[in-house]
Design a protein around this motif. Structure first.
Motif, PDB file in Angstrom:
ATOM      1  N   LEU A   1      46.039  38.290  49.880  1.00  0.00           N
ATOM      2  CA  LEU A   1      46.267  37.348  48.788  1.00  0.00           C
ATOM      3  C   LEU A   1      45.357  36.133  48.912  1.00  0.00           C
TER       4      LEU A   1
ATOM      5  N   PHE B   1      42.389  36.054  50.298  1.00  0.00           N
ATOM      6  CA  PHE B   1      41.031  36.425  49.915  1.00  0.00           C
ATOM      7  C   PHE B   1      40.928  36.609  48.409  1.00  0.00           C
ATOM      8  N   LEU B   2      42.001  37.085  47.791  1.00  0.00           N
ATOM      9  CA  LEU B   2      42.021  37.154  46.328  1.00  0.00           C
ATOM     10  C   LEU B   2      41.880  35.754  45.739  1.00  0.00           C
TER      11      LEU B   2
ATOM     12  N   PHE C   1      38.329  34.668  46.050  1.00  0.00           N
ATOM     13  CA  PHE C   1      37.564  35.398  45.038  1.00  0.00           C
ATOM     14  C   PHE C   1      37.698  34.719  43.672  1.00  0.00           C
ATOM     15  N   LEU C   2      38.955  34.490  43.249  1.00  0.00           N
ATOM     16  CA  LEU C   2      39.190  33.888  41.936  1.00  0.00           C
ATOM     17  C   LEU C   2      38.650  32.463  41.902  1.00  0.00           C
TER      18      LEU C   2
ATOM     19  N   ALA D   1      34.924  32.399  41.645  1.00  0.00           N
ATOM     20  CA  ALA D   1      34.489  32.884  40.332  1.00  0.00           C
ATOM     21  C   ALA D   1      34.697  31.808  39.278  1.00  0.00           C
ATOM     22  N   LEU D   2      35.758  30.997  39.453  1.00  0.00           N
ATOM     23  CA  LEU D   2      36.073  29.993  38.440  1.00  0.00           C
ATOM     24  C   LEU D   2      35.229  28.725  38.595  1.00  0.00           C
TER      25      LEU D   2
END
Lengths: 151, 318
Positions: free
Chosen positions: A112, A114-115, A118-119, A122-123
């Motif tokens: 979670l 690392f998610l 990632f998000l 990206a944002l």
């Protein structure tokens, strides 16, 4: 409050009640059971599982009810907060994380995290780019018109 | 392999001795399900579970890519979601959530029964879980077929605009709503009665004269509306309140990617239920061996967990 009562659909309530009745029947059969301590793993008692399901159904009702109200930016916060509570209940009790050795939880929480990384990355700069550098091949929309509706 | 047989046997023998010395052996020898590279069934169970959690972590990251698609698109085009949100029925979504939550309960009970080794009850709860998965996919079928009917396909197959003149239908619906919500205490003006082009409003008492409408042009072309409305495929009440964004097809790409991948996972989960039921039918599960049911349950709960996030993201958040 009236908005909630008028809009939360009969379908939702009836499915909630149906599943509660079904669980009630099941647990009436199983109510005298004793949960032994197994050799390994953890055995969850039916009563605890029913309590967790009831909480999950209530939270589902709550999040649908809140979606009919206009709280502005708070709507997203409430929806995600309730989803996180529900997810934690499922992970802790249905998936036995509460009684497991911590390694499993570490793996899950790490995925979670690392998610989140990632998000988050990206944002960070996504607003700096054009939506598209080529014309939309399917709708034949020129690039200039592509993002005209943006606020 | 035949050459290895001798040392393996010897190892097993020493393994036995170690177990007895450590006092971990439960007294009735090796379980037939214990692989020889594990000391105890407990170690085998926990190793299997750790591996399953590693797999679940990759599943989280697999869906994470699509969640990223969602988050980035939403942050750049909030109006797209305000528009597309109206095509998803949160009643179906909420029903599906409850079906999945209930199936999670039956799955947890199946694990419990497997730990107790009661064959009939394992089969019953696995069957319940399978049926709930089927109900979930049935509701998904209803939702999908409605979208396909309306031409709401993902990406290049998006033909919503081609089926109906959506913009005109929306304006028409706004007119109707406006008329329906205007103050009903107004007297019926004689203007309405003398004007033949008022779409039968004369027959409905209490409606305001057409002159009160915000768009007189719409009323004047009432006869045209009669031509347009029969072509309407979507129930007018389901039309979104705003104009269609140019990149509307992106919303349905996200919708079908996320729910489609999740649906595939539900189907795989149902196949796992069938496999577990076959194993349970053969009487394999008991207090000493229930790892497959436990791991299948973990997978099913993860599918449920992902839907718990998908539901508010797609159906509830505007």
């Amino acid at each position: 409050m009236e908005t909630i009562l008028n809009n939360v659909d009969l379908l939702i309530l009836s499915s909630a009640f149906l599943s509660l009745i079904a669980t009630g029947v099941v647990f009436n059969i199983m109510r005298k059971e004793v949960t032994p301590h197994p050799e390994f793993g953890h055995m969850t008692g039916p009563t605890l599982l029913l309590v967790i399901l009831t909480m999950l159904l209530f939270l589902t009702w709550l999040t649908v009810a809140v979606s009919y109200l206009d709280l502005g930016g708070l709507n997203v916060v409430v929806a995600m907060g309730v989803a996180t509570i529900k997810g934690s209940l499922v992970a802790l009790y249905f998936m036995h994380l509460r009684w497991d050795r911590p390694y499993n939880a570490i793996i899950f929480v790490a995925s979670l995290l690392f998610l989140g990384v990632f998000l988050g990355f990206a944002l960070l700069d996504t607003a700096e780019y054009n939506p598209s550098l080529i014309d939309d091949p399917f709708l034949k929309i020129p690039v200039e018109q592509y993002g005209t509706e943006q606020g | 392999m035949s050459g290895d047989a001798q040392p393996q046997e010897a190892n097993q023998q020493t393994g036995h001795d170690d177990d007895h010395a450590g006092g971990h052996e439960d007294g009735h020898g090796h379980s037939p399900y214990q692989a020889h590279h594990f000391d105890t069934m407990k170690q085998q169970f926990e190793a299997g579970k750790l591996g399953m959690w590693l797999f679940l972590a990759t599943e989280v990251l697999l869906f994470g890519g699509l969640f990223c698609f969602y988050v980035v698109t939403k942050s750049n085009n909030p109006e797209l979601f305000k528009w597309g949100h109206h095509f998803l029925d949160k009643r179906w979504g909420a029903t599906n959530t409850m079906v999945l939550l209930f199936s999670s309960l039956t799955m947890a009970l199946a694990v419990r029964e497997a730990q107790l080794g009661r064959k009939k009850r394992i089969l019953f709860f696995l069957g319940m879980t399978f049926l709930c998965g089927g109900a979930f996919m049935g509701i998904k079928y209803i939702e999908y077929s409605k979208k396909f009917h309306e031409g709401l396909f993902p990406g290049q197959y998006f033909v919503y605009e081609n089926i109906i003149d959506s913009e005109e239908a929306r304006v028409h619906q706004q007119e109707e709503d406006l008329l329906a919500h205007t103050d009903l205490d107004l007297p019926v003006a004689s203007v309405v009665i003398t004007d033949p082009k008022t779409r039968g409003q004369v027959l409905q008492p209490g409606l305001p004269p057409s002159g009160l409408s915000s768009s007189a042009r719409e009323i004047e072309h009432g006869a045209d509306d009669e031509v347009h409305t029969p072509g309407l495929v979507i129930a007018p009440s389901h039309l979104p309140p705003g104009p269609r964004p140019a990149n509307a097809h992106v919303f349905f790409s996200i919708y079908f990617c996320l729910t489609g991948l999740h649906g595939i996972h539900v189907l795989i989960g149902m196949a796992v239920m069938v496999w577990l039921a076959v194993l349970a039918w053969q009487g394999r599960f008991g207090p000493g061996y229930f790892t497959p049911v436990d791991l299948g349950g973990l997978y099913w709960h993860l599918v449920d967990l992902i839907w718990i996030y998908l539901f508010p993201l797609l159906y509830l958040v505007e």
